[in-house]
Design an enzyme around this catalytic site. Structure first.
Site, short mmCIF file in Angstrom:
data_model
loop_
_atom_site.label_atom_id
_atom_site.label_comp_id
_atom_site.label_asym_id
_atom_site.label_seq_id
_atom_site.Cartn_x
_atom_site.Cartn_y
_atom_site.Cartn_z
N HIS A 164 28.42 -157.96 -80.02
CA HIS A 164 27.66 -157.19 -79.02
C HIS A 164 26.18 -157.19 -79.39
CE1 HIS A 164 26.22 -153.84 -76.59
NE2 HIS A 164 27.28 -154.05 -75.82
N GLU B 295 26.67 -161.36 -71.53
CA GLU B 295 25.89 -160.14 -71.38
C GLU B 295 24.42 -160.45 -71.67
OE1 GLU B 295 28.40 -156.41 -71.79
OE2 GLU B 295 27.74 -156.91 -73.80
N GLY C 161 27.54 -147.97 -69.98
CA GLY C 161 27.17 -146.63 -69.49
C GLY C 161 28.09 -146.10 -68.40
C1 PEP Z 1 27.48 -153.09 -72.88
O1 PEP Z 1 27.12 -152.29 -73.71
O2 PEP Z 1 28.21 -154.03 -73.18
C2 PEP Z 1 27.02 -152.91 -71.50
C3 PEP Z 1 27.27 -153.84 -70.63
O3 PEP Z 1 26.35 -151.75 -71.25
P1 PEP Z 1 25.81 -151.24 -69.83
O4 PEP Z 1 26.94 -151.41 -68.84
O5 PEP Z 1 25.48 -149.80 -70.04
O6 PEP Z 1 24.63 -152.07 -69.48
#
Ligand code: PEP
Length: 258
Positions: free
Chosen positions: A94, A166, A236
């Protein structure tokens, strides 16, 4: 056929009582679904109590981290060998761990290998940061992160894995810019292309690829509708059971829309 998945990454939030209330409420709003797996990624301290509480037909558990050695003098760490049997998945790589805890390619590769040898499916997070995106470097970054993390794995192991794309700039903690689904489509296609180059088309069509970054109940459908997008990693918005249950609901509905 790849089973769609929605992952809640609670990060460092919730305690035993708030988690228990949350799951009780989420459970009431969630039905068992053949084509969708809902994965909860709570803090380490919550894994065991939640494993006793959850309906395992509806929910699976993911660890947010683990150490790559199986045992030994590593004060404060918890190994994937210790998590074996408790969780089905583990989030690895992550961006918060890469950035705040300096996790590099080698460590992430070792963690992916350790999870896999302990029969825990890695949810490998990859993605470029803002300056890499601006420099048009997304493909190189994603390929480097992917190739190095998968280095020790067999084709069968890669086929079972989950890759979460991500982009760091889209994660709520790092700016939360909302990407265009068409931008995400290009990278998801590229990830499958990379897996195909390394392990062949059959493996590339088995590995599940998710999107993560500021997903909520309004935006989820557009991402789930992308070709080859098998679900979402939600940070979140997963902390509120009502919002998360709406996201799950959209995950059920997507098949009906198709
Ligand atoms: C995450 O922490 O993997 C993430 C996608 O966070 P958020 O949805 O808050 O952007």
């Amino acid at each position: 056929m790849r089973k769609r998945i929605i992952v809640a990454n609670w990060k460092m939030n919730m305690n035993i009582s708030t988690a228990s209330i949350y799951l009780n409420n989420l459970n009431k709003r969630t039905t068992i679904h053949r084509n969708l797996e809902v994965i909860i990624g709570p803090a380490l301290t919550l894994l065991y109590p939640l494993s006793l509480e959850i309906d395992h037909r509806k929910f699976s558990l993911a660890a947010q981290n683990g150490y790559f050695k199986d045992q030994g003098a590593f004060t404060g760490e918890v190994s994937f060998a210790m998590l074996k049997g408790l969780v089905k998945y583990a989030i690895i790589g992550h961006s918060e761990r890469r950035i705040y805890f300096n996790e590099d390619h080698q460590l992430i590769r070792d963690k992916v290998a350790a999870a896999t040898r302990n029969e825990i499916i890695p949810i490998l997070c990859i993605g470029e940061n803002k300056s890499e995106r601006v420099a048009n470097d997304t493909k190189r970054v994603v390929a480097d992160q992917l190739n190095s993390a998968l280095y020790n794995l067999t084709s069968d192991e890669v086929a079972k894995m989950v890759i979460a794309y991500e982009p760091v700039w889209a994660i709520s903690t790092f700016g939360g810019e909302i990407p265009k689904p068409s931008d995400i489509q290009k990278v998801i296609d590229y990830i499958r292309f990379q897996i195909s180059e390394l392990y062949g088309a059959k493996v590339a069509s088995s590995t599940r690829v998710l999107y993560g970054g500021s997903v909520n109940s309004d935006s989820i459908t557009a991402y789930l509708a992308l070709d080859g997008c098998d679900g979402a990693l939600v940070g979140g918005a997963s902390l509120n059971y009502l919002e998360f249950s709406k996201i799950i609901e959209k995950g059920y509905l997507i098949d009906k829309l198709a």
